[in-house]
Write a protein that holds these residues in place. Structure first.
Motif, PDB file in Angstrom:
ATOM      1  N   ALA A  28      56.145  -4.799  57.939  1.00 37.53           N
ATOM      2  CA  ALA A  28      57.164  -4.409  58.927  1.00 37.53           C
ATOM      3  C   ALA A  28      58.500  -5.082  58.614  1.00 37.53           C
ATOM      4  N   THR A  29      58.444  -6.334  58.157  1.00 38.44           N
ATOM      5  CA  THR A  29      59.673  -7.049  57.818  1.00 38.44           C
ATOM      6  C   THR A  29      60.391  -6.355  56.660  1.00 38.44           C
ATOM      7  N   LEU A  52      51.606 -14.029  57.486  1.00 41.11           N
ATOM      8  CA  LEU A  52      52.688 -13.428  56.707  1.00 41.11           C
ATOM      9  C   LEU A  52      52.262 -12.066  56.160  1.00 41.11           C
ATOM     10  N   LEU A  83      52.488  -9.510  58.981  1.00 37.76           N
ATOM     11  CA  LEU A  83      53.827  -9.131  59.443  1.00 37.76           C
ATOM     12  C   LEU A  83      54.757  -8.716  58.309  1.00 37.76           C
ATOM     13  N   GLY A  84      54.318  -8.902  57.074  1.00 38.04           N
ATOM     14  CA  GLY A  84      55.194  -8.696  55.935  1.00 38.04           C
ATOM     15  C   GLY A  84      55.692  -7.270  55.788  1.00 38.04           C
ATOM     16  N   VAL A  98      48.003 -13.217  65.682  1.00 36.59           N
ATOM     17  CA  VAL A  98      48.046 -12.980  64.240  1.00 36.59           C
ATOM     18  C   VAL A  98      48.174 -14.275  63.438  1.00 36.59           C
TER      19      VAL A  98
END
Lengths: 430, 430
Positions: free
Chosen positions: A407-408, A401, A404-405, A113
């Protein structure tokens, strides 16, 4: 009394438990005394160090003589017997070569990713090395503690060693010089640990303190832990010899006595499939005690903490050995290799009839600072990894970012950490 | 009050020292209470555990209900929101992939004189994982502690988590199930640590205990250390953002507040070469505090422990950053790569404008259990190495022993260890 057990006899399980649980060290409660000493060194620095050293070691020092001068170290190095110097240099070369192989490699990669992830190792900048004075002032311990630090790349290695009534073992100074110790101070006890942890005008503070010491030193290390890192608190030394009928009883007896002569709770255990060997070793121990110049400590150690355990087969020995989790395990067996893999709890394994544990104490190359008191179940011997630390490195591209943002933010919200989520979402809207 | 410092102003050195030395945690003296609890659990086992849990957590348990049943864990896993479950599974996959790269390799070689030397790694057999109850019961922490253990090969991972008044966070159970935790017990506090260390009828003992907890848990871990291994005692969380004029003040402010919202002494520091950025971040923090649903903790944290430090150049920032030795360091710089190598004391480094620290808390892949309170000078974050141990292996041929024997005997004699020398010389005469 030396313990004799057979796993075939009734009551063995309980007797074995009792052997495992036996306390070999008197616990001395010195916490308050040590706390007062540390507080004094923090408050008065060199002045406290000098006063305590005069009181406890009978040595009058000044700020100028706290540190041992290079000329004194050089004189000690040149003054020791040439064969001892050569042996220390052989040990240094071999220990260095082995520890060089322990240096961890950095790793950095970019995943699918687009996150770049890394593990980077850096040496601890400054380390303190405690060396006991008097009888337990071993040059080999100086090498074993100092070499992994220097191989790791520690820039400043500061050693402290008490000199009771002014006496210091010149071989200890020679070993320090050979190992590349940068500074040596003639102080010891809790006051030396406090000086290393908090610093004084003369002794700059370090970030980690290693090395063995008495109850005061151990308590001081526990108390400064957090301010600095510390190594394991070492207990009495131990050997477990696993032997079959091919073992030489005289060699096994010699190895058991080598351990017992450490005294101070040192323990030697023979675990064997051969009742004949058990009996022969028992007799050999007695015979050899008669030939030692000073057998008192070895005899007391063997009688107080020694044990001989017989088992029907090697398969029965393995689980017992893993429960004992000895600092040193010797495999005095006809075919030791298959057993190496089965012994999972051990500080070090000495394989075959021609590898007495004493080789590992000095010139084998591996470290002799090893986990004691059954801690080999969860701890390792001293090595380069004890003198480095790992920093994680993380780097996201804007795309990573974005990937993955979400899920964070979901996990941050679940944990009630709203601002955590915001720190991500604020970047996603750009 | 938030601290504002400029390295160019007189008195900076002292003010910076004071910032470094500031205590962010009230030290609570609970040693004696904890010692009594541990003694009770050692004496009465499950009975003590049940009595203490009723008294302290308000939950009535039996030996049968101490352990959380697989069905209850499965129900929690299925019952949490699908997006949370998916986020936890993404985190699990990414954390696992990163930690797989940390597995150490065995090494075995034979040197020039014929000594075979090895370093062999084995997983710790059984590990205990402490998970706090109540507000600090974070599913992400379960993943971060459990995954490296499972990657290391730990066979038995036993988790304890208090359930005050019977309440447990289902996301915590789901995370444990995802991470492959083997057993979960609904107990907490010093009594849970004692049960893990010494075992009860229901809870078999482990060899190492990891995971965060309150002052009682921390004291209990310190007291059982030696019987079992423990991880670092974690302090309040920290971030140091190093930023230049290219940083976005809103993003930097969001990152500072993400740290401050942890409360309990958490510290956020901005170190910048840009006085404009410093002023803008200061304003942004205020503005964003006004937009948080529950800003109280973040505001208190920022006001009590926050700091903004300005420096003339990046070169001036590096030594300050290395002295702060922060758990998390963010590099919000136009050209961050050259700075990465210069930051040697940091738990983790987050590189570039698009890498907020929160990514590392959840799904980045690296571990979020990192050294706090300046211990990054000597310690590393949690990883696979914390769940394995190294055994040294040494094997001499008769020729190798002959080669090294003389030096061993010389050193043993120098150290007054006659029997050590004998254990070698007895083999040389064969």
């Amino acid at each position: 009394m030396t313990v004799f057990l057979s796993s075939a006899e009734p009551g063995f399980a309980q007797a074995f438990e009792a052997l495992l649980a036996s306390k070999r060290e008197a616990s001395v409660e010195v916490g308050e005394t040590v706390a007062a000493i540390i507080a004094d060194v923090r408050r008065r620095g060199d002045e406290a160090l000098i006063a305590l050293t005069e009181k406890l070691d009978g040595v009058a020092l000044t700020p100028q003589t706290l540190r041992i001068a290079p000329e004194e170290i050089e004189a000690a190095y040149k003054g020791i017997a040439p064969d001892v110097r050569a042996a220390l240099e052989l040990a240094h070369a071999r220990i260095t070569a082995h520890h060089e192989k322990q240096k961890p490699a950095d790793s950095l990669y970019t995943d699918a990713v687009g996150v770049t992830l890394g593990s980077r190792w850096t040496p601890i900048e400054a380390v303190g090395l405690y060396v006991p004075g008097g009888l337990a002032s071993y040059p080999s311990s100086v090498l074993m503690n100092a070499i992994p630090a220097k191989v790791a790349g520690v820039e400043r290695l500061a050693m402290v060693v008490p000199t009771p009534r002014g006496v210091i073992n010149p071989a200890v100074l020679a070993a320090a010089r050979i190992a590349g110790v940068d500074e040596i101070y003639r102080v010891g006890g809790a006051q030396a640990v406090a000086a290393l942890a908090f610093g004084t005008r003369t002794i700059a503070p370090v970030y980690k303190i290693v090395g063995p010491g008495n109850a005061y030193v151990a308590a001081a290390k526990r108390q400064v832990f957090g301010t600095v890192g510390i190594d394991m608190i070492a207990g009495p030394s131990e050997v477990l010899v696993i032997a079959d009928h091919t073992a030489n009883p005289a060699w096994v007896a010699a190895d058991l006595l080598a351990q017992a002569e450490h005294g101070g709770g040192a323990q030697a255990i023979l675990l064997t499939t051969s009742t004949e060997l058990a009996a022969a070793v028992r007799d050999e121990v007695e015979r050899q005690l008669g030939t030692l110049r000073a057998p008192e400590t070895a005899r007391a150690g063997w009688e107080e903490f020694g044990a001989i355990i017989t088992v029907p087969s090697l398969e029965d020995a393995i689980p017992l050995a893993n429960r004992i989790a000895s600092e040193h395990v010797e495999l005095a067996l006809a075919d030791p290799q298959p057993v190496v893999a089965l012994i999972r709890n051990a500080g070090a394994i000495f394989v075959g009839h021609h590898t007495p544990e004493a080789i590992g104490d000095y010139v084998g190359g591996s470290n002799h600072v090893l986990p004691t008191a059954r801690s080999a179940r969860f701890a390792s011997g001293l090595g380069v990894l004890d003198f480095v630390k790992r920093t994680s490195i993380l780097s996201c591209t804007p795309q990573a970012l974005a990937e993955l943002g979400a899920a964070t933010v979901i996990l941050a919200e679940t944990e009630g950490l709203e601002a955590h989520g915001r720190s991500v979402s604020i970047r996603l809207n750009h």
